[in-house]
Design a protein around this motif. Structure first.
Motif, PDB file in Angstrom:
ATOM      1  N   THR A 312       0.864  -1.151  -0.047  1.00 14.76           N
ATOM      2  CA  THR A 312      -0.029   0.096   0.138  1.00 14.76           C
ATOM      3  C   THR A 312       1.014   1.261   0.049  1.00 14.76           C
ATOM      4  N   VAL A 313       0.155   2.271  -0.446  1.00 16.23           N
ATOM      5  CA  VAL A 313       1.054   3.597  -0.323  1.00 16.23           C
ATOM      6  C   VAL A 313       0.676   4.346   0.603  1.00 16.23           C
ATOM      7  N   ASP A 314       1.750   4.990   1.452  1.00 21.14           N
ATOM      8  CA  ASP A 314       1.274   6.005   2.628  1.00 21.14           C
ATOM      9  C   ASP A 314       1.595   7.038   1.880  1.00 21.14           C
ATOM     10  N   THR A 315       0.426   7.855   1.423  1.00 25.01           N
ATOM     11  CA  THR A 315       0.616   9.225   0.828  1.00 25.01           C
ATOM     12  C   THR A 315       1.288  10.360   1.654  1.00 25.01           C
ATOM     13  N   GLU A 316       0.992  10.419   2.999  1.00 24.58           N
ATOM     14  CA  GLU A 316       1.568  11.472   3.731  1.00 24.58           C
ATOM     15  C   GLU A 316       2.826  11.379   4.014  1.00 24.58           C
ATOM     16  N   ALA A 317       3.450  10.268   3.990  1.00 21.15           N
ATOM     17  CA  ALA A 317       4.658   9.764   4.537  1.00 21.15           C
ATOM     18  C   ALA A 317       5.496   9.708   3.345  1.00 21.15           C
ATOM     19  N   ARG A 318       4.970   9.648   2.096  1.00 17.36           N
ATOM     20  CA  ARG A 318       5.518   9.203   0.671  1.00 17.36           C
ATOM     21  C   ARG A 318       6.430   8.072   0.889  1.00 17.36           C
ATOM     22  N   ARG A 424      -9.142 -25.867 -26.733  1.00 19.43           N
ATOM     23  CA  ARG A 424      -8.638 -25.816 -25.428  1.00 19.43           C
ATOM     24  C   ARG A 424      -9.499 -24.966 -24.408  1.00 19.43           C
ATOM     25  N   GLN A 425      -9.281 -25.007 -23.322  1.00 20.90           N
ATOM     26  CA  GLN A 425     -10.314 -24.236 -22.206  1.00 20.90           C
ATOM     27  C   GLN A 425      -9.263 -23.185 -21.908  1.00 20.90           C
ATOM     28  N   VAL A 426      -9.812 -22.025 -22.479  1.00 21.98           N
ATOM     29  CA  VAL A 426      -8.989 -20.694 -22.326  1.00 21.98           C
ATOM     30  C   VAL A 426      -9.751 -19.631 -21.375  1.00 21.98           C
ATOM     31  N   VAL A 427      -8.930 -18.793 -20.657  1.00 24.15           N
ATOM     32  CA  VAL A 427      -9.380 -17.997 -19.928  1.00 24.15           C
ATOM     33  C   VAL A 427      -8.602 -16.848 -20.038  1.00 24.15           C
ATOM     34  N   GLN A 428      -8.987 -15.642 -20.062  1.00 25.33           N
ATOM     35  CA  GLN A 428      -8.422 -14.215 -20.073  1.00 25.33           C
ATOM     36  C   GLN A 428      -8.147 -13.968 -18.588  1.00 25.33           C
ATOM     37  N   LEU A 429      -6.689 -13.365 -18.251  1.00 25.59           N
ATOM     38  CA  LEU A 429      -6.338 -12.862 -16.968  1.00 25.59           C
ATOM     39  C   LEU A 429      -6.043 -11.533 -16.991  1.00 25.59           C
ATOM     40  N   SER A 430      -6.300 -10.381 -16.236  1.00 23.46           N
ATOM     41  CA  SER A 430      -5.875  -9.142 -16.307  1.00 23.46           C
ATOM     42  C   SER A 430      -5.470  -8.592 -14.720  1.00 23.46           C
ATOM     43  N   LEU A 431      -4.237  -7.993 -14.945  1.00 22.83           N
ATOM     44  CA  LEU A 431      -3.752  -7.392 -13.701  1.00 22.83           C
ATOM     45  C   LEU A 431      -3.880  -5.805 -13.680  1.00 22.83           C
ATOM     46  N   THR A 432      -4.531  -5.324 -12.862  1.00 20.97           N
ATOM     47  CA  THR A 432      -4.666  -3.703 -12.909  1.00 20.97           C
ATOM     48  C   THR A 432      -4.050  -3.454 -11.395  1.00 20.97           C
ATOM     49  N   PHE A 433      -2.763  -2.625 -11.639  1.00 21.01           N
ATOM     50  CA  PHE A 433      -1.775  -2.363 -10.355  1.00 21.01           C
ATOM     51  C   PHE A 433      -1.465  -0.926 -10.387  1.00 21.01           C
ATOM     52  N   ASP A 434      -1.304  -0.502  -9.235  1.00 21.13           N
ATOM     53  CA  ASP A 434      -0.782   0.871  -8.803  1.00 21.13           C
ATOM     54  C   ASP A 434       0.669   0.970  -9.508  1.00 21.13           C
ATOM     55  N   HIS A 435       0.722   1.935 -10.445  1.00 13.73           N
ATOM     56  CA  HIS A 435       2.158   2.189 -10.932  1.00 13.73           C
ATOM     57  C   HIS A 435       3.207   2.896 -10.083  1.00 13.73           C
ATOM     58  N   ARG A 436       2.775   3.520  -8.817  1.00 11.47           N
ATOM     59  CA  ARG A 436       3.603   3.811  -7.886  1.00 11.47           C
ATOM     60  C   ARG A 436       4.470   2.859  -7.238  1.00 11.47           C
ATOM     61  N   VAL A 437       3.970   1.643  -7.097  1.00 13.43           N
ATOM     62  CA  VAL A 437       4.520   0.530  -6.433  1.00 13.43           C
ATOM     63  C   VAL A 437       5.439  -0.273  -7.374  1.00 13.43           C
ATOM     64  N   CYS A 438       5.226  -0.314  -8.660  1.00 13.97           N
ATOM     65  CA  CYS A 438       6.094  -1.079  -9.532  1.00 13.97           C
ATOM     66  C   CYS A 438       5.909  -0.502 -10.859  1.00 13.97           C
ATOM     67  N   ASP A 439       6.754  -0.916 -11.541  1.00 15.01           N
ATOM     68  CA  ASP A 439       7.008  -0.830 -13.000  1.00 15.01           C
ATOM     69  C   ASP A 439       6.168  -1.816 -13.771  1.00 15.01           C
ATOM     70  N   GLY A 440       5.993  -1.704 -15.127  1.00 14.98           N
ATOM     71  CA  GLY A 440       5.496  -2.675 -15.895  1.00 14.98           C
ATOM     72  C   GLY A 440       5.966  -4.153 -16.020  1.00 14.98           C
ATOM     73  N   GLY A 441       7.367  -4.096 -15.862  1.00 16.40           N
ATOM     74  CA  GLY A 441       8.161  -5.268 -15.649  1.00 16.40           C
ATOM     75  C   GLY A 441       7.602  -6.341 -14.720  1.00 16.40           C
ATOM     76  N   THR A 442       7.717  -5.683 -13.440  1.00 17.37           N
ATOM     77  CA  THR A 442       7.205  -6.268 -12.626  1.00 17.37           C
ATOM     78  C   THR A 442       5.705  -6.896 -12.633  1.00 17.37           C
ATOM     79  N   ALA A 443       4.843  -6.118 -12.928  1.00 12.87           N
ATOM     80  CA  ALA A 443       3.518  -6.522 -13.010  1.00 12.87           C
ATOM     81  C   ALA A 443       3.288  -7.481 -14.167  1.00 12.87           C
ATOM     82  N   GLY A 444       3.976  -7.367 -15.138  1.00 10.96           N
ATOM     83  CA  GLY A 444       4.141  -8.520 -16.256  1.00 10.96           C
ATOM     84  C   GLY A 444       4.602  -9.816 -15.831  1.00 10.96           C
ATOM     85  N   GLY A 445       5.759  -9.740 -14.978  1.00  6.17           N
ATOM     86  CA  GLY A 445       6.439 -10.928 -14.419  1.00  6.17           C
ATOM     87  C   GLY A 445       5.181 -11.701 -13.712  1.00  6.17           C
ATOM     88  N   PHE A 446       4.720 -10.926 -12.702  1.00  3.68           N
ATOM     89  CA  PHE A 446       3.508 -11.246 -11.790  1.00  3.68           C
ATOM     90  C   PHE A 446       2.421 -11.973 -12.733  1.00  3.68           C
TER      91      PHE A 446
END
Length: 464
Positions: A312-318, A424-446
């Protein structure tokens, strides 16, 4: 001689300031025991049965079903037996805001209502609607809870109120002042005992607007002052109040959009092997394993590899606060709206435990019996919107979390498998993430790790 004690809506915790009366559990004249539930209310978090800390006979109720009351507003009055021993008739600390001390020996004044008002089995008089702390006031049995005496004369104006609750006639007046940046402590109300009415707030806003306009023009123009408080003509149609659970969801989603710079990535995954693994587990006997539980187990394994998203992001303490435990929320649709129950310590649970906890919380959500503790404290949310028959979505992050995984429906689709085209049995997965905590590389790896576990469940064996 019996005493009449007034029981007010207590502080229900979690910063809640108001609740809606859903159902009265007692009638006037009923005998109630100490800690007996007397009313069912709906807060922004959940449905709650409120117990009364006094035993005796109900002499009055305040508020019809469907009425929204602020914390500290009168709920009911109870005539108790022995005035010399009030402590014996009161309960312990049942809810936040209750007290265990005896009632004060000195009789406190009862604020008189507007002329002609009297206690009924429904709405309390406006003169008694204040958001004072939840305490019990002693009223002699011979004197009714609210008399029909004329209102008191106005108190002299004071420049500023001391610390403590400000007597305001309703939450709408408080909201009007807050939206316009008006300090209620600088006002003197024109209602009984200095109660601040809507007319007082509107008058102060007109005065403020006049002062702001004075340097700009030498001609007094009342039109801009009036326009400040004028509302547009309401449109025709059905108007549904945003309150209770639906109002809380609206507030949280709006705050998420305002504060969180979110981004979304998604991928299609072949879930055939995961579906086969689940079928094999359930065929082996024992409790059935749900697909949601397997997806949750995959999520906790992915968060162990990518802890940036369990944060989580502590906005007051940055500062970014990475959390040690995974409290997994999951979206559940109910008749009262969308709720997000939380599975505590999901990272330490196996598939059977997760299945059982999902079932328990889902049933409680549908029955409206979730507690505030069941709906708070999540660190990551899993949203299975595939149950609605849709393939994909861009979820809104459940503030103040940092990410949400969305799962679409699992459907047969053409897919290239082992170099050949197959169904085949196919499913779509989507990840919405807070760009302040990580970049696209981390989100994509997850997200890629989650997809790999869906396509090859044996990958999970590395983390078991």
């Amino acid at each position: 001689m019996a005493q009449v004690l007034e029981f007010r809506l207590p502080d229900l915790g979690e910063g809640l300031t108001e609740a809606e009366i859903v159902r009265w559990l007692v009638q006037v004249g009923d005998v109630v025991a100490v800690d007996q539930p007397v009313v069912e209310v709906e807060t922004a978090k959940a449905m709650v049965e409120v117990p009364c800390p006094y035993g005796g006979v109900v002499t009055a109720r305040y508020g019809e079903e469907g009425t929204e009351l602020p914390v500290g507003a009168p709920l009911l009055t109870v005539a108790v037996g022995a005035p010399a021993e009030p402590a014996a008739e009161s309960s312990g600390n049942v809810l936040v805001g209750y007290g265990t001390s005896a009632a004060p020996a000195r009789r406190r004044r009862v604020r008189p209502p507007r002329p002609g008002a009297r206690p009924t089995d429904g709405e309390p008089s406006e003169g008694r609607r204040t958001a004072e702390p939840a305490t019990a006031r002693q009223v002699p049995a011979a004197q009714p809870p609210v008399s029909a005496s004329p209102p008191r004369t106005r108190r002299p104006a004071v420049p500023e109120r001391p610390d403590g609750p400000v007597p305001v006639i309703s939450p709408l007046v408080r909201r009007l002042a807050r939206q316009n940046g008006l300090d209620l402590r600088r006002l003197t109300g024109s209602g009984p005992d200095g109660l601040i009415l809507r007319a007082d707030v509107e008058g102060a806003l007109r005065t403020t607007a006049a002062h702001e306009e004075a340097p700009k023009t030498t001609v007094t123009a009342p039109a801009p002052q009036t326009a400040l408080l004028e509302r547009p003509e309401p449109r025709a149609g059905t108007r549904i109040p945003l309150k209770g659970v639906r109002g809380a969801v609206a507030d949280k989603l709006s705050r998420s959009r305002r504060e969180i710079p979110d981004a979304t990535c998604w991928v299609d995954a072949d879930a055939t092997e995961l579906m086969r693994a689940r079928a094999a587990m359930n065929a082996a006997g024992g409790p059935k394993i749900s697909l949601l539980a397997l997806l949750a187990r995959i999520c906790t394994a992915a968060l162990a590899r990518f802890p940036e998203l369990n944060a989580t992001v502590d906005t007051e303490a940055r500062e970014i606060v990475r959390l040690d435990q995974v409290h997994l929320g999951f979206a559940a649709q109910t008749e009262r709206g969308l709720v997000v129950p939380v599975v505590r310590d999901a990272h330490s649970r196996d598939a059977e435990s997760l299945t059982a906890e999902f079932a328990r919380l889902t049933e409680a959500a549908r029955a409206g019996t979730l507690t505030p503790a069941d709906l708070t404290g999540g660190t990551f949310t899993l949203n299975n919107y595939g149950v609605f028959g849709v393939d994909g979505s861009t979820p809104i992050i459940n503030h103040p979390e940092a990410a949400m995984l969305g799962v679409g429906r699992v459907v047969p689709k053409p897919w290239v498998h082992d170099g050949e085209l197959a169904v085949r049995q196919v499913v779509q997965l989507s990840l919405t993430f807070d760009h302040r905590v990580c970049d696209g590389g981390t989100a994509g790896g997850f997200l890629r790790y989650v997809a790999d576990c869906v396509e090859q469940p044996a990958v999970l064996l590395r983390t078991l």
